[in-house]
Scaffold this motif. Sequence first.
Motif, mmCIF file in Angstrom:
data_model
loop_
_atom_site.group_PDB
_atom_site.id
_atom_site.type_symbol
_atom_site.label_atom_id
_atom_site.label_comp_id
_atom_site.label_asym_id
_atom_site.label_seq_id
_atom_site.Cartn_x
_atom_site.Cartn_y
_atom_site.Cartn_z
ATOM 1 N N GLY A 159 6.239 -36.561 12.226
ATOM 2 C CA GLY A 159 7.360 -37.474 12.057
ATOM 3 C C GLY A 159 8.343 -37.536 13.202
ATOM 4 N N PHE A 160 8.000 -36.936 14.338
ATOM 5 C CA PHE A 160 8.906 -36.949 15.477
ATOM 6 C C PHE A 160 8.738 -38.212 16.310
ATOM 7 C CE2 PHE A 160 8.383 -32.401 14.610
ATOM 8 C CZ PHE A 160 9.707 -31.992 14.588
ATOM 9 N N LEU A 161 9.807 -38.589 16.998
ATOM 10 C CA LEU A 161 9.733 -39.592 18.046
ATOM 11 C C LEU A 161 9.336 -38.864 19.325
ATOM 12 C CD1 LEU A 161 13.035 -41.570 17.371
ATOM 13 C CD2 LEU A 161 10.760 -42.016 16.454
ATOM 14 N N VAL A 162 8.378 -39.413 20.066
ATOM 15 C CA VAL A 162 7.813 -38.691 21.205
ATOM 16 C C VAL A 162 7.810 -39.556 22.453
ATOM 17 C CG1 VAL A 162 5.768 -37.486 22.110
ATOM 18 C CG2 VAL A 162 6.314 -37.351 19.675
ATOM 19 N N GLN A 163 8.199 -38.950 23.570
ATOM 20 C CA GLN A 163 7.930 -39.515 24.876
ATOM 21 C C GLN A 163 7.233 -38.441 25.696
ATOM 22 O OE1 GLN A 163 10.658 -41.680 27.236
ATOM 23 N NE2 GLN A 163 11.588 -42.801 25.539
ATOM 24 N N THR A 164 6.466 -38.884 26.696
ATOM 25 C CA THR A 164 5.745 -37.935 27.535
ATOM 26 C C THR A 164 6.025 -38.198 29.005
ATOM 27 O OG1 THR A 164 3.744 -39.313 27.681
ATOM 28 C CG2 THR A 164 3.875 -37.771 25.836
ATOM 29 N N ALA A 165 5.922 -37.145 29.786
ATOM 30 C CA ALA A 165 6.026 -37.237 31.241
ATOM 31 C C ALA A 165 4.994 -36.294 31.837
ATOM 32 C CB ALA A 165 7.435 -36.878 31.706
ATOM 33 N N HIS A 166 4.500 -36.622 33.036
ATOM 34 C CA HIS A 166 3.389 -35.874 33.612
ATOM 35 C C HIS A 166 3.742 -35.152 34.906
ATOM 36 C CE1 HIS A 166 0.741 -37.727 30.651
ATOM 37 N NE2 HIS A 166 1.306 -38.883 30.941
ATOM 38 N N ASP A 167 4.995 -35.248 35.363
ATOM 39 C CA ASP A 167 5.396 -34.510 36.562
ATOM 40 C C ASP A 167 6.879 -34.169 36.471
ATOM 41 O OD1 ASP A 167 7.031 -36.690 37.795
ATOM 42 O OD2 ASP A 167 5.093 -37.677 38.045
ATOM 43 N N GLY A 168 7.334 -33.308 37.370
ATOM 44 C CA GLY A 168 8.702 -32.829 37.317
ATOM 45 C C GLY A 168 9.764 -33.899 37.434
ATOM 46 N N PRO A 169 9.714 -34.739 38.467
ATOM 47 C CA PRO A 169 10.749 -35.768 38.606
ATOM 48 C C PRO A 169 10.826 -36.717 37.412
ATOM 49 C CG PRO A 169 9.570 -35.478 40.677
ATOM 50 C CD PRO A 169 8.829 -34.667 39.653
ATOM 51 N N ALA A 170 9.668 -37.146 36.900
ATOM 52 C CA ALA A 170 9.665 -38.047 35.741
ATOM 53 C C ALA A 170 10.268 -37.363 34.517
ATOM 54 C CB ALA A 170 8.242 -38.516 35.437
ATOM 55 N N ALA A 171 10.018 -36.067 34.373
ATOM 56 C CA ALA A 171 10.565 -35.326 33.236
ATOM 57 C C ALA A 171 12.093 -35.305 33.274
ATOM 58 C CB ALA A 171 10.018 -33.903 33.235
ATOM 59 N N VAL A 172 12.655 -35.034 34.445
ATOM 60 C CA VAL A 172 14.109 -34.973 34.576
ATOM 61 C C VAL A 172 14.726 -36.347 34.320
ATOM 62 C CG1 VAL A 172 16.018 -34.529 36.165
ATOM 63 C CG2 VAL A 172 14.030 -33.012 36.154
ATOM 64 N N PRO A 214 16.519 -36.227 24.719
ATOM 65 C CA PRO A 214 15.695 -35.667 23.640
ATOM 66 C C PRO A 214 16.401 -34.526 22.917
ATOM 67 C CG PRO A 214 14.952 -34.838 25.757
ATOM 68 C CD PRO A 214 15.986 -35.887 26.057
ATOM 69 N N ASP A 215 15.954 -34.274 21.678
ATOM 70 C CA ASP A 215 16.468 -33.143 20.902
ATOM 71 C C ASP A 215 15.764 -31.847 21.266
ATOM 72 O OD1 ASP A 215 18.323 -34.582 19.067
ATOM 73 O OD2 ASP A 215 16.469 -35.593 18.476
ATOM 74 N N LEU A 216 14.575 -31.967 21.867
ATOM 75 C CA LEU A 216 13.801 -30.785 22.228
ATOM 76 C C LEU A 216 12.845 -31.151 23.345
ATOM 77 C CD1 LEU A 216 12.380 -28.032 19.995
ATOM 78 C CD2 LEU A 216 10.758 -29.254 21.426
ATOM 79 N N LEU A 217 12.563 -30.179 24.205
ATOM 80 C CA LEU A 217 11.681 -30.374 25.346
ATOM 81 C C LEU A 217 10.518 -29.392 25.235
ATOM 82 C CD1 LEU A 217 11.668 -32.025 28.050
ATOM 83 C CD2 LEU A 217 12.778 -30.064 29.104
ATOM 84 N N ILE A 218 9.277 -29.915 25.284
ATOM 85 C CA ILE A 218 8.087 -29.072 25.403
ATOM 86 C C ILE A 218 7.628 -29.201 26.839
ATOM 87 C CG2 ILE A 218 5.712 -28.708 24.658
ATOM 88 C CD1 ILE A 218 6.475 -29.780 21.928
ATOM 89 N N LEU A 219 7.601 -28.076 27.558
ATOM 90 C CA LEU A 219 7.549 -28.134 29.013
ATOM 91 C C LEU A 219 6.501 -27.180 29.576
ATOM 92 C CD1 LEU A 219 8.884 -29.124 31.655
ATOM 93 C CD2 LEU A 219 10.626 -27.356 31.323
ATOM 94 N N ASP A 220 5.498 -27.739 30.255
ATOM 95 C CA ASP A 220 4.513 -26.917 30.946
ATOM 96 C C ASP A 220 5.135 -26.345 32.223
ATOM 97 O OD1 ASP A 220 2.024 -25.746 31.396
ATOM 98 O OD2 ASP A 220 1.335 -27.419 32.615
ATOM 99 N N ILE A 221 4.758 -25.125 32.591
ATOM 100 C CA ILE A 221 5.312 -24.530 33.811
ATOM 101 C C ILE A 221 4.718 -25.162 35.058
ATOM 102 C CG2 ILE A 221 5.351 -22.425 35.208
ATOM 103 C CD1 ILE A 221 5.987 -20.821 32.786
ATOM 104 N N MET A 222 3.392 -25.359 35.074
ATOM 105 C CA MET A 222 2.726 -25.877 36.263
ATOM 106 C C MET A 222 2.695 -27.401 36.215
ATOM 107 S SD MET A 222 2.154 -23.101 37.798
ATOM 108 C CE MET A 222 1.174 -23.716 39.173
ATOM 109 N N LEU A 223 3.469 -28.040 37.106
ATOM 110 C CA LEU A 223 3.574 -29.498 37.123
ATOM 111 C C LEU A 223 3.549 -30.010 38.558
ATOM 112 C CD1 LEU A 223 6.536 -30.015 34.622
ATOM 113 C CD2 LEU A 223 4.140 -30.620 34.182
ATOM 114 N N PRO A 224 3.074 -31.249 38.768
ATOM 115 C CA PRO A 224 3.220 -31.879 40.089
ATOM 116 C C PRO A 224 4.687 -32.210 40.362
ATOM 117 C CG PRO A 224 1.566 -33.010 38.714
ATOM 118 C CD PRO A 224 2.329 -32.091 37.818
ATOM 119 N N PHE A 251 7.689 -30.956 41.088
ATOM 120 C CA PHE A 251 8.253 -29.600 41.065
ATOM 121 C C PHE A 251 7.962 -29.026 39.691
ATOM 122 C CE2 PHE A 251 11.837 -32.667 40.907
ATOM 123 C CZ PHE A 251 12.229 -32.526 39.587
ATOM 124 N N ASP A 252 7.988 -27.686 39.615
ATOM 125 C CA ASP A 252 7.457 -27.034 38.419
ATOM 126 C C ASP A 252 8.414 -27.099 37.227
ATOM 127 O OD1 ASP A 252 9.376 -25.049 38.790
ATOM 128 O OD2 ASP A 252 7.967 -23.596 39.617
#
Length: 245
Positions: free
Chosen positions: A42-55, A63-73, A75-76
């Motif tokens: 039931g969450f609203l979701v957006q996705t990003a695939h690299d550091g700059p796009a995530a920021v 967002p209310d919460l961030l799920i974040l991989d350490i290794m990213l194109p 910047f990490d």
Amino acid sequence: MEQTHTSHNGSTASPGAQRRVLVVEDDPTIVDAIAARLRAEGFLVQTAHDGPAAVDTAEAWQPDLLILDIMLPGFDGLEVCRRVQAQRPVPVMMLTARDDETDMLVGLGVGADDYMTKPFSMRELAARVHVLLRRVERAALAAATPRSGILRLGELEIDHAQRRVRVRSEDVHLTPTEFDLLVCLANTPRAVLSREQLLAEVWDWADASGTRTVDSHIKALRRKIGAERIRTVHGVGYALETPTP
């Protein structure tokens, strides 16, 4: 950057309804699986695939919460976490491909609240997301109806009303999880609390497989308030040391 917006019929259809989660992961298979599971919750979701796009997405979408991989194109994930937390406080779940305690401690040090090591089950990830958001809600409620007074244990001061901690009159920055963990230990100073007790009290998580999460947060907390203040009882758990009367 791929963006996924999800809505559901009725605001009470799911416990996660209307809560926003930004998933940052460069592996399309993993990010799609996480997004699908969170949509089902039931969450609203957006996705990003690299550091700059995530920021950029975090700043624009709040967002209310961030799920974040350490290794990213770009910047990490550690740098993403630093920059996002500088914009506004947001709970962060770190993902790491390596079961490396150093990675976990660094992640906790830059403001992450929890971590999971790949591979992980989507069921457990979804449960951890719900737990993390409930903790944030409890913290907000506690701030609105604060306990009076400041708890002093020697040179350690815990201000429940402001959710601030001081050591030798110097402010110590703790993540929401670290603060809750310290308060849990401080509620019964010198008493030994098992990892399972701490996991249940702080994380609302009853699965003993999560006890390494407790260990890593304890280590991060020791680095901030002083290692001598938290005693390890091998095979049992931890206790907050207090000055001898």
